[in-house]
Scaffold this motif. Structure first.
Motif, short mmCIF file in Angstrom:
data_model
loop_
_atom_site.label_atom_id
_atom_site.label_comp_id
_atom_site.label_asym_id
_atom_site.label_seq_id
_atom_site.Cartn_x
_atom_site.Cartn_y
_atom_site.Cartn_z
N TYR A 1 -16.36 -36.29 15.49
CA TYR A 1 -17.03 -37.25 14.76
C TYR A 1 -18.41 -37.61 15.22
O TYR A 1 -18.85 -38.74 15.72
CB TYR A 1 -16.09 -38.65 15.08
N TYR A 2 -19.01 -36.51 15.06
CA TYR A 2 -20.60 -36.76 15.47
C TYR A 2 -21.32 -36.82 14.04
O TYR A 2 -20.99 -36.19 13.34
CB TYR A 2 -21.14 -35.34 16.39
N ALA A 3 -22.52 -37.37 14.31
CA ALA A 3 -23.49 -37.46 13.25
C ALA A 3 -24.89 -37.53 13.64
O ALA A 3 -25.40 -38.17 14.46
CB ALA A 3 -23.17 -38.90 12.48
N TRP A 4 -25.63 -36.90 12.76
CA TRP A 4 -27.22 -36.84 13.12
C TRP A 4 -27.86 -37.97 12.75
O TRP A 4 -27.52 -38.67 11.83
CB TRP A 4 -27.86 -35.74 12.29
N SER A 5 -28.95 -38.20 13.60
CA SER A 5 -29.65 -39.40 13.29
C SER A 5 -30.57 -39.05 12.00
O SER A 5 -30.82 -37.84 11.74
CB SER A 5 -30.57 -40.02 14.22
N PRO A 6 -30.92 -40.15 10.99
CA PRO A 6 -31.67 -39.63 9.96
C PRO A 6 -32.94 -38.96 10.20
O PRO A 6 -33.52 -38.08 9.33
CB PRO A 6 -31.96 -40.87 9.17
N ASP A 7 -33.56 -39.06 11.50
CA ASP A 7 -34.80 -38.39 11.85
C ASP A 7 -34.48 -37.07 12.67
O ASP A 7 -35.57 -36.40 13.03
CB ASP A 7 -35.71 -39.08 12.64
N SER A 8 -33.06 -36.43 12.49
CA SER A 8 -32.82 -35.33 13.21
C SER A 8 -33.06 -35.42 14.71
O SER A 8 -33.03 -34.15 15.36
CB SER A 8 -33.23 -34.49 12.37
N SER A 9 -33.35 -36.16 15.51
CA SER A 9 -33.53 -36.21 16.90
C SER A 9 -32.43 -36.44 17.62
O SER A 9 -32.53 -36.06 18.99
CB SER A 9 -34.78 -37.38 17.16
N MET A 10 -31.42 -37.13 17.25
CA MET A 10 -30.32 -37.44 18.15
C MET A 10 -28.87 -37.38 17.39
O MET A 10 -28.92 -37.15 15.94
CB MET A 10 -30.21 -38.80 18.58
N LEU A 11 -27.83 -37.43 18.10
CA LEU A 11 -26.38 -37.46 17.53
C LEU A 11 -25.74 -38.63 18.23
O LEU A 11 -26.00 -38.88 19.30
CB LEU A 11 -25.54 -36.01 17.76
N ALA A 12 -25.03 -39.23 17.36
CA ALA A 12 -23.97 -40.31 17.58
C ALA A 12 -22.71 -39.86 17.52
O ALA A 12 -22.42 -38.76 16.48
CB ALA A 12 -24.13 -41.46 16.81
N ALA A 13 -21.81 -39.87 18.64
CA ALA A 13 -20.72 -39.15 18.43
C ALA A 13 -19.60 -40.06 19.21
O ALA A 13 -19.65 -41.12 19.74
CB ALA A 13 -20.54 -37.75 19.34
N LEU A 14 -18.06 -39.64 19.03
CA LEU A 14 -16.94 -40.17 19.81
C LEU A 14 -16.47 -39.14 20.75
O LEU A 14 -16.57 -38.00 20.59
CB LEU A 14 -15.91 -40.73 18.83
N ALA A 15 -16.08 -39.57 21.90
CA ALA A 15 -15.62 -38.71 22.93
C ALA A 15 -14.39 -39.47 23.70
O ALA A 15 -14.23 -40.51 23.99
CB ALA A 15 -16.54 -38.27 23.75
N ALA A 16 -13.18 -38.79 23.81
CA ALA A 16 -12.25 -39.14 24.63
C ALA A 16 -11.65 -38.02 25.89
O ALA A 16 -11.88 -36.78 25.47
CB ALA A 16 -11.24 -39.52 23.45
N THR A 17 -11.35 -38.56 26.65
CA THR A 17 -10.63 -37.76 27.75
C THR A 17 -9.47 -36.84 27.29
O THR A 17 -8.63 -37.37 26.33
CB THR A 17 -10.09 -38.55 28.77
N ALA A 18 -9.26 -35.55 27.79
CA ALA A 18 -8.31 -35.02 27.22
C ALA A 18 -6.91 -35.63 27.56
O ALA A 18 -5.85 -35.27 26.72
CB ALA A 18 -8.11 -33.72 28.14
N ARG A 19 -6.57 -36.33 28.30
CA ARG A 19 -5.42 -37.18 28.61
C ARG A 19 -5.12 -38.04 27.52
O ARG A 19 -4.08 -38.31 27.03
CB ARG A 19 -5.28 -37.57 30.10
N GLU A 20 -6.27 -38.86 27.16
CA GLU A 20 -6.10 -39.89 26.16
C GLU A 20 -5.77 -39.35 24.98
O GLU A 20 -4.89 -39.66 24.13
CB GLU A 20 -7.32 -40.59 26.20
N TRP A 21 -6.29 -38.09 24.46
CA TRP A 21 -5.99 -37.35 23.24
C TRP A 21 -4.83 -36.87 23.21
O TRP A 21 -3.92 -37.12 22.29
CB TRP A 21 -7.13 -35.99 23.12
N LYS A 22 -4.05 -36.20 24.44
CA LYS A 22 -2.65 -35.98 24.61
C LYS A 22 -1.72 -37.14 24.50
O LYS A 22 -0.95 -36.81 23.75
CB LYS A 22 -2.54 -35.01 25.86
N TYR A 23 -2.16 -38.30 24.71
CA TYR A 23 -1.27 -39.42 24.78
C TYR A 23 -1.30 -40.02 23.27
O TYR A 23 -0.03 -40.12 22.98
CB TYR A 23 -1.90 -40.56 25.87
#
Length: 421
Positions: free
Chosen positions: A223-245
């Motif tokens: 779930y990542y998205a570029w900033s409108p000025d194309s300089s950065m990304l906003a994203a979500l991240a989880a640990t592999a253990r959380e994902w598995k759970y």
């Protein structure tokens, strides 16, 4: 996370209908120039859906790229194409018949169907193909990849193109696009760093400069998205253990897992800033001026400054407002139903004790329309739209449901500052 002092500031000042002025000029302050912690808000329930949230039809595949796969790449299947905003490049997302399920590859094409460059190495597997996104300026494309499953991929030799007669027969049909002359097939890149969990990668529009933007093995980015000025990304991240759970819990209920992660900002140079310690399934959104990021946590909206030496953050709790507006919404729906059954004007106001001002908050267990925030849209600097809904995703599609979808919005203003004398 925001400190109690910062949160208290927003709780006390949010929703105030005051005029906004800057100490220097007295002119209205631009939302992008106001720290997140100094923003006021006004909640407006049950508003029309914003035009930006209109469901987009799936992008049609580039016909020329599809023809190239049909004619010259019989052991590879084109899954989708993604055209850059400037229409100058076409990203092909595909897989080989011998690849492991849910592992994909990327090639860069020209709009007329010429293969320009292979993007993924033989040891690299693209995951989450539906989240691949071009930057607004068409300069870069971002995707998620990890190390390919050992032994997958089958024969890695270049497929021999068909003879000229078969190519000519296809190009003479009325419905098929013309096939460009075959060029030497580019070799897959080598030496790209890969990891055992999904990381964000970027490359330039011509397919060069591929690099891992994140290098945190053990974290899964999505779930990542570029900033409108194309300089950065906003994203979500989880640990592999959380994902598995989450996956195990969803499977035990016969449901499809909805991933949850912690929001963060990732710059092109790889510098990363985690925005919050709480998990959320909602995709982060950028303000139109790229100055801020908004995220939803159940019934709370949080806003984060994206840059600055001392970025701030603020929380907007909406539980009470959503409870009250849900009760009003359901009463209104019941009134219209009763009026329809009685064949009377549904807009006639009722004068019953149930419509009198509230002295206590409604019971959320009695309100079917009271649901968490599932989608955010930030179309204007001072407007954030939020959709609440009940969402259930099951492996049996017939049992899946999305109900009581309602749009609300927040009108943002800057906190009033006393003029400088």
């Amino acid at each position: 996370m925001a400190t109690p002092v910062l949160l208290a500031s927003v709780f006390l000042l949010g929703g105030c209908g005051t005029n906004v002025s800057t100490p220097e000029s007295g002119k209205p302050a631009k939302i992008g120039d106001v720290p997140a912690v100094r923003l006021n808000f006004r909640y407006e329930p049950d508003v029309p859906q914003p035009s930006e949230a209109t469901a987009q039809k799936g992008e049609e595949r580039n016909a020329a790229a599809q023809a190239d796969f049909d004619v010259g790449r019989p052991q590879e299947i084109l899954d989708r194409t993604l055209v850059s905003p400037d229409k100058k490049h076409v990203l092909a997302i595909y897989h080989r018949v011998t690849d492991v399920q849910d592992e994909y590859r990327l090639d860069m094409y020209s709009p007329d169907g010429k293969l320009l460059k292979k993007l993924t190495s033989e040891t690299m597997a693209i995951h989450f193909p539906d989240t691949i996104v071009w930057s607004p300026d068409s300069g870069n494309v971002a995707f998620v990849a990890m190390i390919r499953v050992a032994g997958a991929g089958g024969d890695t030799s270049v497929t021999t193109p068909p003879d000229s007669n078969s190519t000519g027969d296809l190009s003479n049909t009325d419905s098929a696009p013309s096939i460009p002359a075959k060029l030497p097939t580019p070799a897959p890149p080598t030496g790209i760093l890969t990891f055992r969990t999904e990381q964000i990668y970027v490359c330039t529009a011509d397919g060069t400069g591929i690099k891992a933007l994140t290098q945190n093995e053990g974290l899964i980015y999505f779930y990542y998205a570029w900033s409108p000025d194309s300089s950065m990304l906003a994203a979500l991240a989880a640990t592999a253990r959380e994902w598995k759970y989450l996956d195990v819990v969803a499977n035990s209920k016969g449901e499809i897992m909805t991933p949850q992660g912690r929001p963060r900002i990732i710059e092109k140079n790889g510098r990363e800033r985690r925005l919050d310690d709480n998990l959320t399934p909602v995709r982060p959104v950028w303000s139109p001026d790229s100055a801020k990021v908004a995220e939803a946590f159940d019934t709370q909206i949080r806003i984060y400054d994206a840059a600055g030496t001392n970025p701030t953050q603020a929380a907007i709790p909406l539980r009470n407002q959503l409870l009250i507006s849900s009760q009003a919404f359901e009463r209104d729906q019941q009134r219209k139903l009763d009026a329809a059954n009685a064949n009377t004007d549904p807009n006639t106001p009722a004068n019953t004790p149930a419509d009198q001002p509230l002295s206590t908050l409604p019971d959320e267990k009695l309100l079917v329309s009271y649901n968490p925030v599932v989608t955010l849209v930030w179309p204007d600097d001072d407007l954030i739209y939020l959709m609440t809904a009940f969402v259930k995703r099951t492996k049996n599609e017939a049992d899946s449901a999305v109900s009581f979808s309602r749009w609300h919005r927040l009108v943002l203003t800057g906190q009033t500052s006393a003029p400088v004398k």
